[in-house]
Design a protein around this motif. Structure first.
Motif, mmCIF file in Angstrom:
data_model
loop_
_atom_site.group_PDB
_atom_site.id
_atom_site.type_symbol
_atom_site.label_atom_id
_atom_site.label_comp_id
_atom_site.label_asym_id
_atom_site.label_seq_id
_atom_site.Cartn_x
_atom_site.Cartn_y
_atom_site.Cartn_z
ATOM 1 N N VAL A 1 -2.772 11.676 0.464
ATOM 2 C CA VAL A 1 -2.221 12.030 1.781
ATOM 3 C C VAL A 1 -3.156 11.556 2.883
ATOM 4 O O VAL A 1 -2.716 11.004 3.901
ATOM 5 C CB VAL A 1 -1.947 13.549 1.869
ATOM 6 N N VAL A 2 -4.459 11.738 2.720
ATOM 7 C CA VAL A 2 -5.420 11.260 3.711
ATOM 8 C C VAL A 2 -5.362 9.737 3.810
ATOM 9 O O VAL A 2 -5.414 9.170 4.912
ATOM 10 C CB VAL A 2 -6.844 11.750 3.369
ATOM 11 N N HIS A 3 -5.222 9.051 2.680
ATOM 12 C CA HIS A 3 -5.103 7.595 2.685
ATOM 13 C C HIS A 3 -3.850 7.153 3.435
ATOM 14 O O HIS A 3 -3.888 6.197 4.224
ATOM 15 C CB HIS A 3 -5.067 7.074 1.249
ATOM 16 N N MET A 4 -2.747 7.861 3.230
ATOM 17 C CA MET A 4 -1.517 7.510 3.927
ATOM 18 C C MET A 4 -1.622 7.786 5.422
ATOM 19 O O MET A 4 -1.056 7.038 6.232
ATOM 20 C CB MET A 4 -0.336 8.240 3.299
ATOM 21 N N MET A 5 -2.355 8.829 5.797
ATOM 22 C CA MET A 5 -2.599 9.073 7.222
ATOM 23 C C MET A 5 -3.403 7.927 7.832
ATOM 24 O O MET A 5 -3.148 7.514 8.969
ATOM 25 C CB MET A 5 -3.322 10.403 7.416
ATOM 26 N N ASN A 6 -4.369 7.397 7.076
ATOM 27 C CA ASN A 6 -5.124 6.251 7.555
ATOM 28 C C ASN A 6 -4.246 5.014 7.662
ATOM 29 O O ASN A 6 -4.462 4.179 8.546
ATOM 30 C CB ASN A 6 -6.319 5.975 6.645
ATOM 31 N N LEU A 7 -3.273 4.858 6.776
ATOM 32 C CA LEU A 7 -2.346 3.731 6.871
ATOM 33 C C LEU A 7 -1.490 3.820 8.127
ATOM 34 O O LEU A 7 -1.157 2.798 8.734
ATOM 35 C CB LEU A 7 -1.445 3.670 5.631
ATOM 36 N N ILE A 8 -1.134 5.037 8.521
ATOM 37 C CA ILE A 8 -0.346 5.224 9.744
ATOM 38 C C ILE A 8 -1.174 4.853 10.962
ATOM 39 O O ILE A 8 -0.668 4.319 11.938
ATOM 40 C CB ILE A 8 0.154 6.677 9.850
ATOM 41 N N GLY A 9 -2.469 5.135 10.921
ATOM 42 C CA GLY A 9 -3.343 4.846 12.046
ATOM 43 C C GLY A 9 -4.081 6.052 12.564
ATOM 44 O O GLY A 9 -4.798 5.962 13.563
ATOM 45 N N VAL A 10 -3.927 7.187 11.924
ATOM 46 C CA VAL A 10 -4.643 8.399 12.322
ATOM 47 C C VAL A 10 -6.071 8.278 11.822
ATOM 48 O O VAL A 10 -6.305 8.031 10.642
ATOM 49 C CB VAL A 10 -3.968 9.660 11.734
ATOM 50 N N GLU A 11 -7.028 8.407 12.714
ATOM 51 C CA GLU A 11 -8.437 8.311 12.338
ATOM 52 C C GLU A 11 -8.859 9.615 11.664
ATOM 53 O O GLU A 11 -8.726 10.684 12.245
ATOM 54 C CB GLU A 11 -9.303 8.068 13.576
ATOM 55 N N ASN B 1 0.828 -1.215 0.000
ATOM 56 C CA ASN B 1 0.000 0.000 0.000
ATOM 57 C C ASN B 1 0.858 1.259 0.000
ATOM 58 O O ASN B 1 0.535 2.247 -0.666
ATOM 59 C CB ASN B 1 -0.929 0.019 1.211
ATOM 60 N N TRP B 2 1.963 1.226 0.754
ATOM 61 C CA TRP B 2 2.853 2.385 0.793
ATOM 62 C C TRP B 2 3.524 2.609 -0.548
ATOM 63 O O TRP B 2 3.633 3.746 -1.009
ATOM 64 C CB TRP B 2 3.916 2.189 1.880
ATOM 65 N N LEU B 3 3.980 1.525 -1.171
ATOM 66 C CA LEU B 3 4.672 1.659 -2.460
ATOM 67 C C LEU B 3 3.727 2.186 -3.539
ATOM 68 O O LEU B 3 4.108 3.049 -4.340
ATOM 69 C CB LEU B 3 5.255 0.315 -2.878
ATOM 70 N N ILE B 4 2.498 1.674 -3.558
ATOM 71 C CA ILE B 4 1.525 2.147 -4.538
ATOM 72 C C ILE B 4 1.189 3.614 -4.290
ATOM 73 O O ILE B 4 1.118 4.417 -5.223
ATOM 74 C CB ILE B 4 0.263 1.266 -4.513
ATOM 75 N N SER B 5 0.993 3.982 -3.028
ATOM 76 C CA SER B 5 0.646 5.372 -2.698
ATOM 77 C C SER B 5 1.768 6.329 -3.071
ATOM 78 O O SER B 5 1.524 7.391 -3.651
ATOM 79 C CB SER B 5 0.333 5.500 -1.207
#
Length: 76
Positions: free
Chosen positions: A55-65, A3-7
């Motif tokens: 950027v919002v998707h990557m924040m969700n991957l980190i765990g930020v709601e 997911n990180w690589l695609i993003s």
């Protein structure tokens, strides 16, 4: 990890397209001096919107709601 690589890959591609659209904005075609048929301003705005979504998707991957139910003022 995929997911990180695609993003990150999408961010680089969309950022490059946005930079290309910015360079084409306000110019004319070289062969006949007519305006471009592609609305480069809308392409550039679309790129900025897609970068914001990534950027919002990557924040969700980190765990930020994210979302209105987790905002400071809650859901109206």
């Amino acid at each position: 990890m995929l997911n990180w690589l695609i993003s990150i890959g999408l961010m680089i591609c969309i950022g490059g397209l946005g930079i290309y659209a910015h360079s084409k904005l306000g110019t004319v075609r070289k062969k006949d001096q007519r305006p471009h048929q592609v609305p480069w301003g809308l392409v550039m705005v679309g790129c900025v919107f897609l970068l914001f979504l990534i950027v919002v998707h990557m924040m969700n991957l980190i765990g930020v709601e994210t979302g209105p139910e987790h905002g400071m003022f809650g859901r109206f």
